[in-house]
Design an enzyme around this catalytic site. Structure first.
Site, PDB file in Angstrom:
ATOM      1  N   ASP A  14       0.864  -1.168   0.000  1.00 38.62           N
ATOM      2  CA  ASP A  14       0.000   0.000   0.000  1.00 38.62           C
ATOM      3  C   ASP A  14       0.907   1.226   0.000  1.00 38.62           C
ATOM      4  O   ASP A  14       2.100   1.131   0.337  1.00 38.62           O
ATOM      5  CB  ASP A  14      -0.894  -0.038   1.235  1.00 38.62           C
ATOM      6  CG  ASP A  14      -1.723   1.212   1.402  1.00 38.62           C
ATOM      7  OD1 ASP A  14      -2.429   1.591   0.449  1.00 38.62           O
ATOM      8  OD2 ASP A  14      -1.645   1.825   2.480  1.00 38.62           O
ATOM      9  N   ASP A  16      -0.113   5.183   0.911  1.00 40.99           N
ATOM     10  CA  ASP A  16      -0.323   6.129   2.003  1.00 40.99           C
ATOM     11  C   ASP A  16      -0.413   5.408   3.340  1.00 40.99           C
ATOM     12  O   ASP A  16      -1.236   4.506   3.513  1.00 40.99           O
ATOM     13  CB  ASP A  16      -1.608   6.922   1.778  1.00 40.99           C
ATOM     14  CG  ASP A  16      -1.579   7.729   0.497  1.00 40.99           C
ATOM     15  OD1 ASP A  16      -1.033   8.841   0.513  1.00 40.99           O
ATOM     16  OD2 ASP A  16      -2.093   7.230  -0.536  1.00 40.99           O
ATOM     17  N   ASP A 176      -1.851  -1.162   5.747  1.00 41.00           N
ATOM     18  CA  ASP A 176      -2.166  -0.563   7.042  1.00 41.00           C
ATOM     19  C   ASP A 176      -3.658  -0.517   7.342  1.00 41.00           C
ATOM     20  O   ASP A 176      -4.055   0.081   8.346  1.00 41.00           O
ATOM     21  CB  ASP A 176      -1.592   0.856   7.128  1.00 41.00           C
ATOM     22  CG  ASP A 176      -2.337   1.855   6.251  1.00 41.00           C
ATOM     23  OD1 ASP A 176      -2.825   1.459   5.167  1.00 41.00           O
ATOM     24  OD2 ASP A 176      -2.429   3.035   6.634  1.00 41.00           O
TER      25      ASP A 176
END
Length: 230
Positions: A14, A16, A176
């Site tokens: 991922d 961001d 996240d």
């Protein structure tokens, strides 16, 4: 053809909140957007838990903090404004998380290749990674607009792996959020979740195979997870 213990493996990140701490620039663009509507600015620590679902949802969530909702048309307009504000200075304060580049170097030396699977737009993702001199590390950068169904749909994850030249059974997701876990799980891949990202749910509640507190833990985790794959 790469060689090494992780030859043929694809590590999918991922963006961001996982690869790059982009919150300061996203919040800057968010608050410039909020200014257009005369809404209070959002504090950085508050916004970190609102970020993981993309710009449109970020604007919705930030305005909802003040009891404000927008029509679909106005939300489209504000999202376009947000993107313009963000792209104008995309890496003013954004930076890779501590240890991530070193972890990628370790994994590359073991033969792994890398992909990005993000709900950020592809062009913005490439622009950011270019600004940080990171784009060349990835065999594929697959944003939400590059697939029919974005994360948490498993096809987004599958697309990132296959466009990088990999196969899902020799891949690991590093993210996240619940969307990252859902996408990889749906595709049948193991997941590492970082404890310092932007999830609105505590990281240890996301159901990952491995919870990472620092990037020095990533290469050993990938080696264990992939060694256990049939």
């Amino acid at each position: 053809m790469s060689s090494g213990e992780l030859a043929g493996a694809t590590i999918v990140f991922d963006l961001d909140g996982t690869l790059v701490d982009t919150a300061p620039d996203l919040v800057r663009a968010l608050n410039e957007t909020m200014d257009l509507e005369g809404l209070p600015r959002v504090k950085l620590e508050t916004a970190r838990r609102l970020i993981s679902h993309g710009a449109r949802v970020l604007i919705e969530r930030a305005s909802a903090l003040h009891g404000v909702t927008f029509s679909a048309t106005r939300l489209d307009q504000l999202t376009a404004e947000f993107v313009s504000f963000y792209a104008a200075d995309i890496a003013r304060e954004s930076k890779p998380y501590e240890g991530v580049l070193e972890a990628m170097d370790t994994l590359a030396a073991l033969g792994a290749k890398f992909a990005v699977c993000t709900n950020k737009r592809t062009a913005l993702s490439i622009q950011l990674l270019d600004a940080l001199n990171m784009s060349q590390r990835f065999s594929a950068i697959v944003g939400a607009d590059a697939v029919t169904d974005r994360k948490p749909h498993p096809d987004h994850y599958r697309a990132a792996v296959t466009r990088a030249g990999g196969v899902v059974r020799r891949s690991v997701m590093v993210g996240d959020s619940a969307a990252d876990v859902g996408s990889a799980r749906g595709a049948g891949a193991p997941v590492c979740v970082v404890s310092f990202g932007y999830s609105d749910v505590d990281a240890d509640q996301l159901g990952a195979d491995v919870l990472l507190h620092r990037f020095s833990e990533l290469a050993p985790a990938c080696r264990r997870l992939l060694a256990a794959r049939p």
